[in-house]
Design a protein around this motif. Structure first.
Motif, PDB file in Angstrom:
ATOM      1  N   ARG A 141     -23.927 -68.842  42.147  1.00 43.29           N
ATOM      2  CA  ARG A 141     -22.935 -69.029  41.086  1.00 43.29           C
ATOM      3  C   ARG A 141     -21.551 -68.706  41.625  1.00 43.29           C
ATOM      4  O   ARG A 141     -21.319 -67.658  42.209  1.00 43.29           O
ATOM      5  CB  ARG A 141     -23.286 -68.105  39.913  1.00 43.29           C
ATOM      6  CG  ARG A 141     -22.380 -68.232  38.714  1.00 43.29           C
ATOM      7  CD  ARG A 141     -22.987 -67.459  37.542  1.00 43.29           C
ATOM      8  NE  ARG A 141     -23.237 -66.076  37.883  1.00 43.29           N
ATOM      9  CZ  ARG A 141     -22.333 -65.102  37.747  1.00 43.29           C
ATOM     10  NH1 ARG A 141     -21.130 -65.374  37.288  1.00 43.29           N
ATOM     11  NH2 ARG A 141     -22.637 -63.866  38.063  1.00 43.29           N
ATOM     12  N   ARG A 142     -20.621 -69.623  41.412  1.00 45.34           N
ATOM     13  CA  ARG A 142     -19.249 -69.388  41.844  1.00 45.34           C
ATOM     14  C   ARG A 142     -18.585 -68.322  40.979  1.00 45.34           C
ATOM     15  O   ARG A 142     -18.829 -68.231  39.783  1.00 45.34           O
ATOM     16  CB  ARG A 142     -18.415 -70.667  41.744  1.00 45.34           C
ATOM     17  CG  ARG A 142     -18.704 -71.709  42.815  1.00 45.34           C
ATOM     18  CD  ARG A 142     -17.621 -72.778  42.756  1.00 45.34           C
ATOM     19  NE  ARG A 142     -17.871 -73.841  43.715  1.00 45.34           N
ATOM     20  CZ  ARG A 142     -18.434 -74.990  43.423  1.00 45.34           C
ATOM     21  NH1 ARG A 142     -18.861 -75.201  42.188  1.00 45.34           N
ATOM     22  NH2 ARG A 142     -18.601 -75.911  44.344  1.00 45.34           N
ATOM     23  N   ILE A 143     -17.717 -67.548  41.594  1.00 39.52           N
ATOM     24  CA  ILE A 143     -16.930 -66.551  40.883  1.00 39.52           C
ATOM     25  C   ILE A 143     -15.458 -66.919  41.031  1.00 39.52           C
ATOM     26  O   ILE A 143     -14.985 -67.183  42.135  1.00 39.52           O
ATOM     27  CB  ILE A 143     -17.182 -65.144  41.448  1.00 39.52           C
ATOM     28  CG1 ILE A 143     -18.641 -64.751  41.200  1.00 39.52           C
ATOM     29  CG2 ILE A 143     -16.247 -64.114  40.835  1.00 39.52           C
ATOM     30  CD1 ILE A 143     -19.058 -63.499  41.891  1.00 39.52           C
ATOM     31  N   VAL A 144     -14.753 -66.945  39.933  1.00 36.81           N
ATOM     32  CA  VAL A 144     -13.336 -67.303  39.947  1.00 36.81           C
ATOM     33  C   VAL A 144     -12.502 -66.026  40.016  1.00 36.81           C
ATOM     34  O   VAL A 144     -12.653 -65.129  39.181  1.00 36.81           O
ATOM     35  CB  VAL A 144     -12.958 -68.113  38.685  1.00 36.81           C
ATOM     36  CG1 VAL A 144     -11.471 -68.425  38.678  1.00 36.81           C
ATOM     37  CG2 VAL A 144     -13.784 -69.394  38.618  1.00 36.81           C
ATOM     38  N   TRP A 145     -11.651 -65.956  41.036  1.00 36.03           N
ATOM     39  CA  TRP A 145     -10.724 -64.835  41.174  1.00 36.03           C
ATOM     40  C   TRP A 145      -9.362 -65.308  40.678  1.00 36.03           C
ATOM     41  O   TRP A 145      -8.692 -66.108  41.319  1.00 36.03           O
ATOM     42  CB  TRP A 145     -10.663 -64.381  42.629  1.00 36.03           C
ATOM     43  CG  TRP A 145      -9.813 -63.163  42.860  1.00 36.03           C
ATOM     44  CD1 TRP A 145      -9.292 -62.333  41.914  1.00 36.03           C
ATOM     45  CD2 TRP A 145      -9.401 -62.634  44.127  1.00 36.03           C
ATOM     46  NE1 TRP A 145      -8.573 -61.323  42.494  1.00 36.03           N
ATOM     47  CE2 TRP A 145      -8.618 -61.484  43.847  1.00 36.03           C
ATOM     48  CE3 TRP A 145      -9.599 -63.037  45.447  1.00 36.03           C
ATOM     49  CZ2 TRP A 145      -8.049 -60.726  44.869  1.00 36.03           C
ATOM     50  CZ3 TRP A 145      -9.030 -62.275  46.448  1.00 36.03           C
ATOM     51  CH2 TRP A 145      -8.279 -61.133  46.174  1.00 36.03           C
ATOM     52  N   LYS A 146      -8.946 -64.822  39.508  1.00 35.14           N
ATOM     53  CA  LYS A 146      -7.716 -65.280  38.886  1.00 35.14           C
ATOM     54  C   LYS A 146      -6.485 -64.657  39.545  1.00 35.14           C
ATOM     55  O   LYS A 146      -6.559 -63.570  40.122  1.00 35.14           O
ATOM     56  CB  LYS A 146      -7.743 -64.951  37.393  1.00 35.14           C
ATOM     57  CG  LYS A 146      -8.911 -65.604  36.651  1.00 35.14           C
ATOM     58  CD  LYS A 146      -8.948 -65.187  35.199  1.00 35.14           C
ATOM     59  CE  LYS A 146     -10.153 -65.806  34.483  1.00 35.14           C
ATOM     60  NZ  LYS A 146     -10.235 -65.358  33.069  1.00 35.14           N
ATOM     61  N   GLU A 147      -5.365 -65.349  39.411  1.00 29.39           N
ATOM     62  CA  GLU A 147      -4.121 -64.928  40.058  1.00 29.39           C
ATOM     63  C   GLU A 147      -3.711 -63.509  39.671  1.00 29.39           C
ATOM     64  O   GLU A 147      -3.261 -62.732  40.502  1.00 29.39           O
ATOM     65  CB  GLU A 147      -2.992 -65.895  39.685  1.00 29.39           C
ATOM     66  CG  GLU A 147      -3.111 -67.262  40.324  1.00 29.39           C
ATOM     67  CD  GLU A 147      -2.376 -67.338  41.646  1.00 29.39           C
ATOM     68  OE1 GLU A 147      -1.148 -67.494  41.633  1.00 29.39           O
ATOM     69  OE2 GLU A 147      -3.042 -67.223  42.690  1.00 29.39           O
ATOM     70  N   ASN A 148      -3.853 -63.183  38.395  1.00 28.36           N
ATOM     71  CA  ASN A 148      -3.383 -61.877  37.911  1.00 28.36           C
ATOM     72  C   ASN A 148      -4.477 -60.820  37.905  1.00 28.36           C
ATOM     73  O   ASN A 148      -4.305 -59.758  37.295  1.00 28.36           O
ATOM     74  CB  ASN A 148      -2.789 -62.029  36.505  1.00 28.36           C
ATOM     75  CG  ASN A 148      -1.536 -62.876  36.503  1.00 28.36           C
ATOM     76  OD1 ASN A 148      -0.700 -62.754  37.395  1.00 28.36           O
ATOM     77  ND2 ASN A 148      -1.407 -63.756  35.514  1.00 28.36           N
ATOM     78  N   ASP A 149      -5.555 -61.118  38.570  1.00 22.43           N
ATOM     79  CA  ASP A 149      -6.686 -60.190  38.624  1.00 22.43           C
ATOM     80  C   ASP A 149      -6.706 -59.469  39.967  1.00 22.43           C
ATOM     81  O   ASP A 149      -6.456 -60.072  41.016  1.00 22.43           O
ATOM     82  CB  ASP A 149      -7.997 -60.947  38.449  1.00 22.43           C
ATOM     83  CG  ASP A 149      -8.962 -60.201  37.543  1.00 22.43           C
ATOM     84  OD1 ASP A 149      -8.689 -59.038  37.215  1.00 22.43           O
ATOM     85  OD2 ASP A 149      -9.986 -60.803  37.169  1.00 22.43           O
TER      86      ASP A 149
END
Length: 351
Positions: A141-149
């Protein structure tokens, strides 16, 4: 004369004992012996990790068509060094890298930074962060690393703590990976994506198990993952791959050679009766509950599974008594038929 930095080797180069030692030391401050022969023996548990390391690097190069900031092991480890301040946001890290590498603000440079950060996070955290298509499989499963995280925020979001759990359910000793396969008919998918650990998929017919225990044991000394998470993950391995279970150990050995598994996965101890209480698991509680339900609900589909299924002993004895009675009835019926046939034969041919 300046000495050559071995970490300047290209990511596509073969990782020998000395290079492996330098990578481990930089990642986890691992102090391996410099002697190659002893090192190979001491670091055998890292074979699986470096297979994962190679796969990630190769996939990144392939997916980005070699347009990448990460060309050497030193490049990769330098970016990982930027991630180690786990409170910094992804945007702040990208800004810092952009300045240090003298990159402009174009979309191309932004994509290079994204890909470099995603690869670094994959290696350092063993989580499938980002969009690399080449390595996404059925249990990944892909994990999204957000800009503000930040890294801390990413990990806390992925691995929530169920502190209020009150379930009074015990996970019995039959609840092992070996029995999941041979009794419940679940297919075990060995994964290097920590986020997929204990996840059921494909209509509850397959379960993923994270086997990189060597990584977990070295992460125990790092203040990166949420408090108690690494220790609990190791306890789940002790639960489903108990070190003292000889049958489970033999089963795991057969799987290890076929799948290049981390041998430390079956050396995480033996949980006590108290430690088998499901409320003792805060991070993996929900997945353990779902997996336990799937394990309990699966009915044997073959004679082999019926023979080994001791989850409900009364039902097991009843079934095999019934099979024995039917078998004996058929046997004696066959004997009587043969005896009757012989009597008829003797009647017509007395001599």
């Amino acid at each position: 004369m300046a000495t050559f930095d071995i970490l300047q080797h290209d990511l596509q180069s073969t990782i020998g004992p000395q290079l492996r030692s330098e990578i481990l030391h930089t990642l986890w401050n691992w102090n391996g012996t410099a002697d190659a022969q002893n090192f190979v023996q001491d670091s055998a548990c890292f074979d699986s990790f470096f297979e994962y390391y190679d796969q990630q690097c190769a996939a990144a190069r392939h997916d980005t068509k070699n347009q990448t900031l990460v060309r050497t092991h030193r490049d990769l480890l330098n970016i990982i060094g930027q991630l180690q301040d786990i409170n910094r946001t992804k945007l702040a890290i990208k800004t810092s890298l952009r300045l240090s590498l003298l990159l402009n603000d174009s979309n191309d440079s932004d994509e290079l930074l994204e890909n470099g950060l995603d690869l670094a996070a994959r290696i350092w955290l063993m989580l499938f962060v980002g969009e690399y298509r080449q390595i996404i499989g059925p249990a990944q499963r892909r994990i999204v690393w957000k800009e503000n995280d930040s890294i801390l925020g990413l990990l806390e979001r992925e691995f929530s703590n169920n502190a209020e759990v009150k379930d009074n359910v015990k996970l019995e000793r039959l609840f092992t990976a070996r029995n999941m396969e041979r009794i419940a008919g679940l297919e075990i998918i060995w994964t290097s994506n920590l986020a997929d650990h204990l996840r059921l998929f494909d209509d509850d017919t397959r379960v993923a198990i994270f086997h990189q225990a060597c990584f977990l044991k070295h992460m125990q000394s790092q203040d990166i993952f949420p408090e108690g998470f690494i220790e609990e993950t190791l306890r789940t391995l002790a639960l489903i791959l108990p070190e003292g279970d000889k049958n489970c150990r033999r089963w795991f050995e057969s799987k290890k050679s076929k799948n290049n598994l981390d041998p430390e996965a079956q050396k995480c101890g033996n949980p006590s009766s108290e430690e088998r209480q499901i409320h003792k698991f805060r991070y993996w509680h929900d997945r353990l509950v779902i997996l336990k339900q799937a394990f309990d609900e699966k009915e044997p589909a073959t004679i082999y599974q019926w023979w080994h299924d001791r989850r409900r002993r009364v039902q097991w004895y009843t079934f095999w008594v019934a099979v024995s009675v039917i078998g004996l009835t058929i046997f004696f019926g066959f004997v009587q038929c043969v005896e009757g046939a012989l009597q008829v034969y003797k009647t017509y041919y007395p001599s």
